[in-house]
Design an enzyme around this catalytic site. Structure first.
Site, PDB file in Angstrom:
ATOM      1  N   GLU A  18      -5.200  16.658 -13.329  1.00 22.16           N
ATOM      2  CA  GLU A  18      -5.537  16.749 -14.754  1.00 22.16           C
ATOM      3  C   GLU A  18      -7.040  16.839 -14.983  1.00 22.16           C
ATOM      4  O   GLU A  18      -7.608  16.193 -15.857  1.00 22.16           O
ATOM      5  CB  GLU A  18      -4.956  15.552 -15.535  1.00 22.16           C
ATOM      6  CG  GLU A  18      -4.774  15.837 -17.023  1.00 22.16           C
ATOM      7  CD  GLU A  18      -4.022  14.744 -17.753  1.00 22.16           C
ATOM      8  OE1 GLU A  18      -2.947  15.053 -18.277  1.00 22.16           O
ATOM      9  OE2 GLU A  18      -4.517  13.596 -17.772  1.00 22.16           O
ATOM     10  N   LYS A  22       6.265  23.171 -16.215  1.00 20.18           N
ATOM     11  CA  LYS A  22       5.406  22.035 -15.880  1.00 20.18           C
ATOM     12  C   LYS A  22       4.893  22.138 -14.454  1.00 20.18           C
ATOM     13  O   LYS A  22       3.715  21.874 -14.193  1.00 20.18           O
ATOM     14  CB  LYS A  22       6.157  20.717 -16.091  1.00 20.18           C
ATOM     15  CG  LYS A  22       5.251  19.515 -15.821  1.00 20.18           C
ATOM     16  CD  LYS A  22       5.765  18.222 -16.368  1.00 20.18           C
ATOM     17  CE  LYS A  22       4.703  17.138 -16.175  1.00 20.18           C
ATOM     18  NZ  LYS A  22       5.127  15.829 -16.693  1.00 20.18           N
ATOM     19  N   GLU A  52       9.733  17.354 -25.662  1.00 20.16           N
ATOM     20  CA  GLU A  52       8.965  17.917 -24.548  1.00 20.16           C
ATOM     21  C   GLU A  52       9.403  19.343 -24.243  1.00 20.16           C
ATOM     22  O   GLU A  52       8.592  20.173 -23.832  1.00 20.16           O
ATOM     23  CB  GLU A  52       9.103  17.035 -23.310  1.00 20.16           C
ATOM     24  CG  GLU A  52       8.553  15.615 -23.472  1.00 20.16           C
ATOM     25  CD  GLU A  52       7.036  15.562 -23.565  1.00 20.16           C
ATOM     26  OE1 GLU A  52       6.374  16.591 -23.319  1.00 20.16           O
ATOM     27  OE2 GLU A  52       6.505  14.476 -23.886  1.00 20.16           O
ATOM     28  N   HIS A  99       0.221  14.788 -27.885  1.00 22.57           N
ATOM     29  CA  HIS A  99       0.229  13.450 -27.301  1.00 22.57           C
ATOM     30  C   HIS A  99      -0.970  12.590 -27.701  1.00 22.57           C
ATOM     31  O   HIS A  99      -0.886  11.363 -27.632  1.00 22.57           O
ATOM     32  CB  HIS A  99       0.296  13.542 -25.777  1.00 22.57           C
ATOM     33  CG  HIS A  99       1.652  13.907 -25.258  1.00 22.57           C
ATOM     34  ND1 HIS A  99       2.273  15.100 -25.597  1.00 22.57           N
ATOM     35  CD2 HIS A  99       2.506  13.254 -24.432  1.00 22.57           C
ATOM     36  CE1 HIS A  99       3.453  15.155 -24.987  1.00 22.57           C
ATOM     37  NE2 HIS A  99       3.615  14.055 -24.290  1.00 22.57           N
ATOM     38  N   ASN A 149      -0.618  17.835 -22.742  1.00 24.23           N
ATOM     39  CA  ASN A 149      -0.790  16.733 -23.676  1.00 24.23           C
ATOM     40  C   ASN A 149      -0.793  17.175 -25.138  1.00 24.23           C
ATOM     41  O   ASN A 149      -1.095  16.363 -26.026  1.00 24.23           O
ATOM     42  CB  ASN A 149      -2.105  15.991 -23.379  1.00 24.23           C
ATOM     43  CG  ASN A 149      -2.058  15.237 -22.070  1.00 24.23           C
ATOM     44  OD1 ASN A 149      -1.130  14.486 -21.815  1.00 24.23           O
ATOM     45  ND2 ASN A 149      -3.050  15.454 -21.228  1.00 24.23           N
ATOM     46  N   HIS A 152       0.803   9.603 -28.910  1.00 27.07           N
ATOM     47  CA  HIS A 152       0.758   8.356 -28.141  1.00 27.07           C
ATOM     48  C   HIS A 152       0.230   7.198 -28.984  1.00 27.07           C
ATOM     49  O   HIS A 152       0.698   6.065 -28.865  1.00 27.07           O
ATOM     50  CB  HIS A 152      -0.122   8.530 -26.907  1.00 27.07           C
ATOM     51  CG  HIS A 152       0.629   8.996 -25.702  1.00 27.07           C
ATOM     52  ND1 HIS A 152      -0.005   9.398 -24.541  1.00 27.07           N
ATOM     53  CD2 HIS A 152       1.955   9.128 -25.455  1.00 27.07           C
ATOM     54  CE1 HIS A 152       0.907   9.755 -23.644  1.00 27.07           C
ATOM     55  NE2 HIS A 152       2.093   9.599 -24.183  1.00 27.07           N
ATOM     56  N   ARG A 191       0.807  -1.223   0.000  1.00 24.11           N
ATOM     57  CA  ARG A 191       0.000   0.000   0.000  1.00 24.11           C
ATOM     58  C   ARG A 191       0.841   1.274   0.000  1.00 24.11           C
ATOM     59  O   ARG A 191       0.344   2.350   0.324  1.00 24.11           O
ATOM     60  CB  ARG A 191      -1.000   0.021   1.163  1.00 24.11           C
ATOM     61  CG  ARG A 191      -2.061  -1.067   1.085  1.00 24.11           C
ATOM     62  CD  ARG A 191      -3.244  -0.725   1.969  1.00 24.11           C
ATOM     63  NE  ARG A 191      -4.278  -1.735   1.825  1.00 24.11           N
ATOM     64  CZ  ARG A 191      -4.465  -2.730   2.703  1.00 24.11           C
ATOM     65  NH1 ARG A 191      -3.672  -2.835   3.766  1.00 24.11           N
ATOM     66  NH2 ARG A 191      -5.431  -3.601   2.504  1.00 24.11           N
ATOM     67  N   HIS A 217       9.507   7.821 -27.578  1.00 29.54           N
ATOM     68  CA  HIS A 217       8.376   8.655 -27.163  1.00 29.54           C
ATOM     69  C   HIS A 217       8.425  10.036 -27.807  1.00 29.54           C
ATOM     70  O   HIS A 217       7.452  10.487 -28.431  1.00 29.54           O
ATOM     71  CB  HIS A 217       8.365   8.791 -25.634  1.00 29.54           C
ATOM     72  CG  HIS A 217       7.380   9.797 -25.134  1.00 29.54           C
ATOM     73  ND1 HIS A 217       6.027   9.537 -25.061  1.00 29.54           N
ATOM     74  CD2 HIS A 217       7.549  11.093 -24.700  1.00 29.54           C
ATOM     75  CE1 HIS A 217       5.396  10.610 -24.600  1.00 29.54           C
ATOM     76  NE2 HIS A 217       6.298  11.561 -24.373  1.00 29.54           N
ATOM     77  N   LYS A 259       2.836  11.740 -12.206  1.00 28.87           N
ATOM     78  CA  LYS A 259       2.128  10.703 -12.960  1.00 28.87           C
ATOM     79  C   LYS A 259       2.938   9.415 -12.952  1.00 28.87           C
ATOM     80  O   LYS A 259       4.127   9.422 -13.277  1.00 28.87           O
ATOM     81  CB  LYS A 259       1.906  11.137 -14.407  1.00 28.87           C
ATOM     82  CG  LYS A 259       0.707  12.020 -14.631  1.00 28.87           C
ATOM     83  CD  LYS A 259       0.508  12.238 -16.126  1.00 28.87           C
ATOM     84  CE  LYS A 259      -0.712  13.060 -16.434  1.00 28.87           C
ATOM     85  NZ  LYS A 259      -0.895  13.237 -17.891  1.00 28.87           N
ATOM     86  N   ARG A 268      -4.094  21.160 -16.725  1.00 29.87           N
ATOM     87  CA  ARG A 268      -2.955  20.262 -16.927  1.00 29.87           C
ATOM     88  C   ARG A 268      -3.033  19.542 -18.274  1.00 29.87           C
ATOM     89  O   ARG A 268      -2.007  19.081 -18.808  1.00 29.87           O
ATOM     90  CB  ARG A 268      -2.867  19.256 -15.776  1.00 29.87           C
ATOM     91  CG  ARG A 268      -1.655  18.340 -15.883  1.00 29.87           C
ATOM     92  CD  ARG A 268      -1.427  17.526 -14.630  1.00 29.87           C
ATOM     93  NE  ARG A 268      -0.295  16.629 -14.795  1.00 29.87           N
ATOM     94  CZ  ARG A 268       0.323  16.004 -13.801  1.00 29.87           C
ATOM     95  NH1 ARG A 268      -0.084  16.169 -12.558  1.00 29.87           N
ATOM     96  NH2 ARG A 268       1.348  15.212 -14.047  1.00 29.87           N
TER      97      ARG A 268
END
Length: 344
Positions: free
Chosen positions: A215, A205, A168, A226, A223, A230, A104, A245, A126, A219
């Site tokens: 997000e 950022k 980026e 992306h 993207n 992606h 946990r 990427h 993230k 936020r």
């Protein structure tokens, strides 16, 4: 938010462990960071275990997580233990994911060794792994205890990895800071001060993430490039035309800039400027028109979508972005053909 230090890594680590009371420490590496980066940090660390995994997005899976969890379990790690993620975006995403789920949750810190991780993947909390070919399909929001950035690690990178991370950097300028975009796009990979570049990208950022940590709104501008990027990255992940990427995101930014001109107020000369910059830095990237339908199909798994609308983050102009713009398949298809035409 995490403590983020851009400094000599030995100074950062010694300061951290002077105050640390963790019972056990493990360092997560792949074969590349074990060879090139671990020797830089090992003498700055307390007694620790070493967990080695295979590099690459193709290994960012539950199967690899099981290996990490097993190592932690076999070495008797309790809830007051610490995992150090030494690597790029894959290591940071997956190591954090494993730390959050182990018993946990145990503490973790990130030491990014790629430009991509330093300016983007290791900043913002993230965490995630890929599932059934879908990128970052399973994950959490959770900040590391700290992120320690040292540009010394950039010297260990092949040029294609540096170029991947630079996408980026370009994106940060495009979405919020036109002056920054002008500077980094002019110098390209020949930046005179990587520490300053990294610091400014991290500042951009962090400002966005601080306002919208989960997000829910703003936020999403991070993207840009992306949604299409992606899908391209996922489609070619296991193919001979494998794209890193940032390479896929570079294509995605051209495509989404095209859509920005079509649906918003991005002017023709700014679209041309974006395309010229990206094609100059990424001249050799190719996609096939026979793959376009499959790429678009993958876009429907994007986490930003609602009720099967292909939601995009787009540009009003260089330095000003928006989010949750619904884009239909035809516009996406047109953008992919636009990219292909630029390459012809």
């Amino acid at each position: 938010m995490s403590q983020i230090l851009i400094d000599h890594i030995d100074k950062s680590l010694k300061g951290f462990f002077k105050e640390s009371s963790h019972t056990k420490v493990a360092v997560l590496v792949d074969e590349n960071t074990y060879t090139h980066c671990y020797p830089i940090v090992k003498d700055c660390l307390p007694e620790h275990s070493l967990i080695k995994i295979r590099s690459g997005e193709v290994h960012k899976t539950l199967e690899t997580c099981q290996l990490i969890w097993k190592e932690l379990t076999d070495n008797g790690f309790d809830r007051r233990s610490l995992l150090i993620n030494l690597g790029g975006g894959v290591i940071g995403d997956m190591g954090g994911f494993c730390a959050v789920t182990y018993k946990r949750g145990i503490d973790f810190i990130n030491i990014p060794t790629t430009l991509l991780a330093a300016v983007d993947a290791n900043v913002g909390g993230k965490l995630g792994i890929d599932f059934q070919g879908f990128k970052n399909h399973l994950g959490f929001f959770k900040d590391p205890e700290a992120v320690f950035i040292d540009p010394v690690f950039l010297k260990t990178l092949p040029e294609n990895q540096l170029r991947s991370g630079f996408a980026e950097v370009v994106k940060h300028g495009l979405i919020v800071d036109k002056d920054y975009y002008a500077q980094v796009s002019t110098d390209g990979l020949n930046q005179k001060n990587w520490s300053a570049v990294i610091a400014h990208s991290v500042e951009i950022k962090n400002a966005v993430v601080k306002e919208d940590p989960k997000e829910a709104g703003l936020r999403k501008i991070l993207n840009f490039g992306h949604t299409i990027g992606h899908a391209i990255e996922s489609f070619y992940l296991a193919s001979d035309n494998h794209l890193l990427h940032g390479e896929a995101i570079a294509i995605g930014m051209i495509c989404e800039a095209y859509v920005s001109k079509k649906l918003l107020s991005l002017e023709e000369d700014q679209l041309t400027e974006i395309c010229n910059t990206i094609l100059r830095i990424y001249p050799d990237l190719t996609i096939k028109k026979t793959d376009f339908t499959s790429i678009i199909k993958l876009m429907y798994q994007d986490k930003k979508n609602v009720n099967n609308f292909l939601n995009h983050s787009l540009l009003y102009e260089i330095g000003r972005a928006t989010y949750d713009i619904a884009v239909d398949e035809k516009d996406v298809m047109d953008s992919l053909f636009f990219y292909l035409k630029l390459k012809s």
